[in-house]
Design a protein around this motif. Sequence first.
Motif, PDB file in Angstrom:
ATOM      1  N   THR B 220       0.850  -1.199   0.000  1.00  0.00           N
ATOM      2  CA  THR B 220       0.000   0.000   0.000  1.00  0.00           C
ATOM      3  C   THR B 220       0.887   1.250   0.000  1.00  0.00           C
ATOM      4  OG1 THR B 220      -1.697  -1.213   1.190  1.00  0.00           O
ATOM      5  CG2 THR B 220      -1.890   1.173   1.227  1.00  0.00           C
ATOM      6  N   LYS B 221       1.987   1.185   0.747  1.00  0.00           N
ATOM      7  CA  LYS B 221       2.956   2.302   0.789  1.00  0.00           C
ATOM      8  C   LYS B 221       3.693   2.414  -0.528  1.00  0.00           C
ATOM      9  CE  LYS B 221       4.300   2.546   5.567  1.00  0.00           C
ATOM     10  NZ  LYS B 221       5.232   1.732   6.333  1.00  0.00           N
ATOM     11  N   ASP B 222       4.168   1.267  -1.018  1.00  0.00           N
ATOM     12  CA  ASP B 222       5.007   1.276  -2.224  1.00  0.00           C
ATOM     13  C   ASP B 222       4.724  -0.003  -3.012  1.00  0.00           C
ATOM     14  OD1 ASP B 222       7.036   1.203  -4.124  1.00  0.00           O
ATOM     15  OD2 ASP B 222       8.585   0.620  -2.678  1.00  0.00           O
ATOM     16  N   PHE B 223       3.957   0.122  -4.103  1.00  0.00           N
ATOM     17  CA  PHE B 223       3.575  -1.064  -4.872  1.00  0.00           C
ATOM     18  C   PHE B 223       4.725  -1.458  -5.808  1.00  0.00           C
ATOM     19  CE2 PHE B 223       1.540  -3.897  -7.763  1.00  0.00           C
ATOM     20  CZ  PHE B 223       0.506  -4.490  -7.033  1.00  0.00           C
ATOM     21  N   SER B 224       5.626  -2.269  -5.273  1.00  0.00           N
ATOM     22  CA  SER B 224       6.751  -2.730  -6.099  1.00  0.00           C
ATOM     23  C   SER B 224       7.148  -4.139  -5.657  1.00  0.00           C
ATOM     24  CB  SER B 224       7.951  -1.799  -5.930  1.00  0.00           C
ATOM     25  OG  SER B 224       8.500  -1.954  -4.637  1.00  0.00           O
ATOM     26  N   ALA B 225       7.871  -4.830  -6.544  1.00  0.00           N
ATOM     27  CA  ALA B 225       8.315  -6.187  -6.245  1.00  0.00           C
ATOM     28  C   ALA B 225       9.194  -6.200  -5.006  1.00  0.00           C
ATOM     29  CB  ALA B 225       9.077  -6.752  -7.443  1.00  0.00           C
ATOM     30  N   LYS B 226      10.089  -5.215  -4.929  1.00  0.00           N
ATOM     31  CA  LYS B 226      11.051  -5.173  -3.828  1.00  0.00           C
ATOM     32  C   LYS B 226      10.340  -4.950  -2.492  1.00  0.00           C
ATOM     33  CE  LYS B 226      15.471  -3.495  -2.532  1.00  0.00           C
ATOM     34  NZ  LYS B 226      16.048  -2.229  -2.191  1.00  0.00           N
ATOM     35  N   SER B 227       9.335  -4.083  -2.530  1.00  0.00           N
ATOM     36  CA  SER B 227       8.582  -3.775  -1.329  1.00  0.00           C
ATOM     37  C   SER B 227       7.924  -5.036  -0.768  1.00  0.00           C
ATOM     38  CB  SER B 227       7.554  -2.705  -1.678  1.00  0.00           C
ATOM     39  OG  SER B 227       6.502  -2.700  -0.766  1.00  0.00           O
ATOM     40  N   ALA B 228       7.372  -5.880  -1.658  1.00  0.00           N
ATOM     41  CA  ALA B 228       6.705  -7.112  -1.214  1.00  0.00           C
ATOM     42  C   ALA B 228       7.713  -8.164  -0.781  1.00  0.00           C
ATOM     43  CB  ALA B 228       5.827  -7.652  -2.334  1.00  0.00           C
ATOM     44  N   SER B 229       8.769  -8.334  -1.584  1.00  0.00           N
ATOM     45  CA  SER B 229       9.681  -9.451  -1.305  1.00  0.00           C
ATOM     46  C   SER B 229      10.584  -9.165  -0.107  1.00  0.00           C
ATOM     47  CB  SER B 229      10.517  -9.786  -2.546  1.00  0.00           C
ATOM     48  OG  SER B 229      11.278  -8.671  -2.915  1.00  0.00           O
ATOM     49  N   SER B 230      10.690  -7.905   0.305  1.00  0.00           N
ATOM     50  CA  SER B 230      11.563  -7.640   1.455  1.00  0.00           C
ATOM     51  C   SER B 230      10.831  -7.780   2.794  1.00  0.00           C
ATOM     52  CB  SER B 230      12.233  -6.269   1.317  1.00  0.00           C
ATOM     53  OG  SER B 230      11.253  -5.296   1.052  1.00  0.00           O
ATOM     54  N   VAL B 231       9.528  -8.066   2.753  1.00  0.00           N
ATOM     55  CA  VAL B 231       8.809  -8.320   4.011  1.00  0.00           C
ATOM     56  C   VAL B 231       9.186  -9.711   4.511  1.00  0.00           C
ATOM     57  CG1 VAL B 231       6.549  -8.652   5.085  1.00  0.00           C
ATOM     58  CG2 VAL B 231       6.868  -6.848   3.370  1.00  0.00           C
ATOM     59  N   LYS B 232       9.574  -9.793   5.768  1.00  0.00           N
ATOM     60  CA  LYS B 232       9.910 -11.101   6.332  1.00  0.00           C
ATOM     61  C   LYS B 232       8.676 -11.685   7.009  1.00  0.00           C
ATOM     62  CE  LYS B 232      13.932 -13.109   8.401  1.00  0.00           C
ATOM     63  NZ  LYS B 232      14.042 -14.139   7.391  1.00  0.00           N
ATOM     64  N   ILE B 233       8.242 -12.838   6.540  1.00  0.00           N
ATOM     65  CA  ILE B 233       7.057 -13.490   7.112  1.00  0.00           C
ATOM     66  C   ILE B 233       7.516 -14.461   8.204  1.00  0.00           C
ATOM     67  CG2 ILE B 233       5.140 -15.077   6.577  1.00  0.00           C
ATOM     68  CD1 ILE B 233       4.675 -12.402   5.281  1.00  0.00           C
ATOM     69  N   ALA B 234       6.838 -14.433   9.330  1.00  0.00           N
ATOM     70  CA  ALA B 234       7.209 -15.342  10.423  1.00  0.00           C
ATOM     71  C   ALA B 234       6.814 -16.774  10.080  1.00  0.00           C
ATOM     72  CB  ALA B 234       6.515 -14.899  11.700  1.00  0.00           C
ATOM     73  N   ALA B 235       7.701 -17.705  10.378  1.00  0.00           N
ATOM     74  CA  ALA B 235       7.435 -19.113  10.085  1.00  0.00           C
ATOM     75  C   ALA B 235       6.481 -19.728  11.112  1.00  0.00           C
ATOM     76  CB  ALA B 235       8.743 -19.893  10.052  1.00  0.00           C
ATOM     77  N   LYS B 236       6.379 -19.092  12.251  1.00  0.00           N
ATOM     78  CA  LYS B 236       5.544 -19.620  13.335  1.00  0.00           C
ATOM     79  C   LYS B 236       4.094 -19.749  12.852  1.00  0.00           C
ATOM     80  CE  LYS B 236       4.907 -19.104  18.282  1.00  0.00           C
ATOM     81  NZ  LYS B 236       3.542 -18.731  18.605  1.00  0.00           N
ATOM     82  N   GLY B 237       3.509 -20.916  13.064  1.00  0.00           N
ATOM     83  CA  GLY B 237       2.119 -21.128  12.674  1.00  0.00           C
ATOM     84  C   GLY B 237       1.950 -21.630  11.244  1.00  0.00           C
ATOM     85  N   LEU B 238       3.026 -21.649  10.455  1.00  0.00           N
ATOM     86  CA  LEU B 238       2.913 -22.177   9.095  1.00  0.00           C
ATOM     87  C   LEU B 238       3.128 -23.689   9.106  1.00  0.00           C
ATOM     88  CD1 LEU B 238       4.649 -19.433   6.893  1.00  0.00           C
ATOM     89  CD2 LEU B 238       2.301 -19.563   7.743  1.00  0.00           C
ATOM     90  N   MET B 239       2.812 -24.329   7.965  1.00  0.00           N
ATOM     91  CA  MET B 239       2.876 -25.797   7.912  1.00  0.00           C
ATOM     92  C   MET B 239       4.297 -26.271   7.621  1.00  0.00           C
ATOM     93  SD  MET B 239      -0.481 -27.236   5.967  1.00  0.00           S
ATOM     94  CE  MET B 239      -0.238 -26.389   4.409  1.00  0.00           C
ATOM     95  N   SER B 240       4.655 -27.393   8.234  1.00  0.00           N
ATOM     96  CA  SER B 240       5.882 -28.113   7.902  1.00  0.00           C
ATOM     97  C   SER B 240       5.484 -29.526   7.545  1.00  0.00           C
ATOM     98  CB  SER B 240       6.820 -28.165   9.110  1.00  0.00           C
ATOM     99  OG  SER B 240       7.694 -27.070   9.117  1.00  0.00           O
ATOM    100  N   ASP B 241       5.993 -30.028   6.426  1.00  0.00           N
ATOM    101  CA  ASP B 241       5.737 -31.430   6.091  1.00  0.00           C
ATOM    102  C   ASP B 241       6.890 -31.942   5.239  1.00  0.00           C
ATOM    103  OD1 ASP B 241       5.285 -30.394   3.537  1.00  0.00           O
ATOM    104  OD2 ASP B 241       3.111 -30.321   3.814  1.00  0.00           O
ATOM    105  N   MET B 242       6.726 -33.136   4.670  1.00  0.00           N
ATOM    106  CA  MET B 242       7.818 -33.743   3.904  1.00  0.00           C
ATOM    107  C   MET B 242       8.194 -32.903   2.676  1.00  0.00           C
ATOM    108  SD  MET B 242       5.641 -36.854   2.141  1.00  0.00           S
ATOM    109  CE  MET B 242       6.903 -37.416   1.009  1.00  0.00           C
ATOM    110  N   HIS B 243       7.304 -32.016   2.257  1.00  0.00           N
ATOM    111  CA  HIS B 243       7.568 -31.241   1.043  1.00  0.00           C
ATOM    112  C   HIS B 243       8.337 -29.957   1.330  1.00  0.00           C
ATOM    113  CE1 HIS B 243       4.901 -34.001  -0.947  1.00  0.00           C
ATOM    114  NE2 HIS B 243       3.932 -33.713  -0.104  1.00  0.00           N
ATOM    115  N   ALA B 244       8.068 -29.334   2.457  1.00  0.00           N
ATOM    116  CA  ALA B 244       8.714 -28.059   2.766  1.00  0.00           C
ATOM    117  C   ALA B 244       8.556 -27.724   4.243  1.00  0.00           C
ATOM    118  CB  ALA B 244       8.096 -26.942   1.930  1.00  0.00           C
TER     119      ALA B 244
END
Lengths: 154, 265
Positions: B220-244
């Motif tokens: 919303t602040k800056d609509f660019s690829a870099k703006s989105a890809s530089s956000v660090k998403i927390a792994a906590k609460g995400l799925m872990s399985d044999m694939h990833a």
Amino acid sequence: MSVVKMKLNGKAVNGDVEARTLLVDFIRQNLGMTGTHVGCDTSQCGACVVHVNGKAIKSCTILAVACESADVTTVEGLAKGGDLHAMQAAFKEHHGLQCGFCTPGMIMSAIDIVKRNGKNVSEDVIRRELSGNICRCTGYHNIVKAVQAGAANM
Amino acid sequence: MENFNYHRPATVLAAAAMLKKSKDGKYMGGGHTLLPTMKQGLAAPTDIIDLTAIKNFGGIKVSKSIVTIKAGTTHMEVAASKDIKKAIPALAEMAGKIGGVHVRHKGTIGGSIANADPAADYPSACLGLGATIETNKRKIEADKFFTGMFETALKAGEIITAVHFPIPKKSAHQKFPNPASRYALTGVFLSQDGKGKVRVGVTGAAASAFRATEIEAALTKDFSAKSASSVKIAAKGLMSDMHATAAYRAHLVSVLAGRAAAAAK
């Protein structure tokens, strides 16, 4: 048990089935037509592909009773007398098979691909749209070649 | 597969009545999740109520601001729709990446959304576009619809009849498909509306599809690829399985959001 009726390769057919009978089992066991194969039985390999009302689908993942009054085509319905369908002839010509187990499904999918994408379908589209058909012996180069040649002759 | 009673109603009303009368009935759309699940013995309904013969259950309508897709519309029909390609190209593209051709010929939008597989593609589009899900009883906002793994806000017996997607200014879909199943190992559907509001729907990463609000704020602040890809998403609460692992999926969310921001049109 209930009676299911449909058109198979242009001929009216019927048979007694349970609700749980899959279309592929109706074709192979009730009708004794074994051209349609069962590979994985988990909707992945594509050996069982037939056309239902003109669309390529996996006959292991559809109930026979759901095909009441449908128009079904299997690989046996392609050749006219002794003349192979253009796609069958192309698979023969280009060695698009080794053991042949996946071939009926490949050919039914290939015809569907050409129907939707035209005679000049690209190699890229063929490769992408064959993703639901698995071959475990030839690799795919000759299959893709065969589909492209068959498309041109359809 | 256990046997069952098979019903093929012609109306939504009749379908709902049949389910109510059955002991442990299930609605079926394209059947491409339900039948494999039954083959494995993981489901054994007493009755199958096949919704695909209901009259006018499928169809696509595009107005000036809304794309409406009726519940029985197949993925192939959405992928091939000229009207949708024009209005929300990313939605048609996404439908064209579900499973293989044969799956797309049978699978329906209503079935996919009602089943709410954590790795299904449509939930991300519903969240990423701010869709409204219409049932035979009410209208439900996508944000309130996906409640958990294979869980939705649908009440017993409720039938999805249509999904309404607001047409955004631009949108994009990016997916890292599981090479074996083509399900989304992680998938991102993002959009920006005429007022600059950004929505980012994520599937495949958690037990249920969700909105990546941190990436929405950044875009919303800056609509660019870099703006989105530089956000660090927390792994906590995400799925872990044999694939990833969860960390890998968290990384994919930012990477795919970046690619989607770059591709948005």
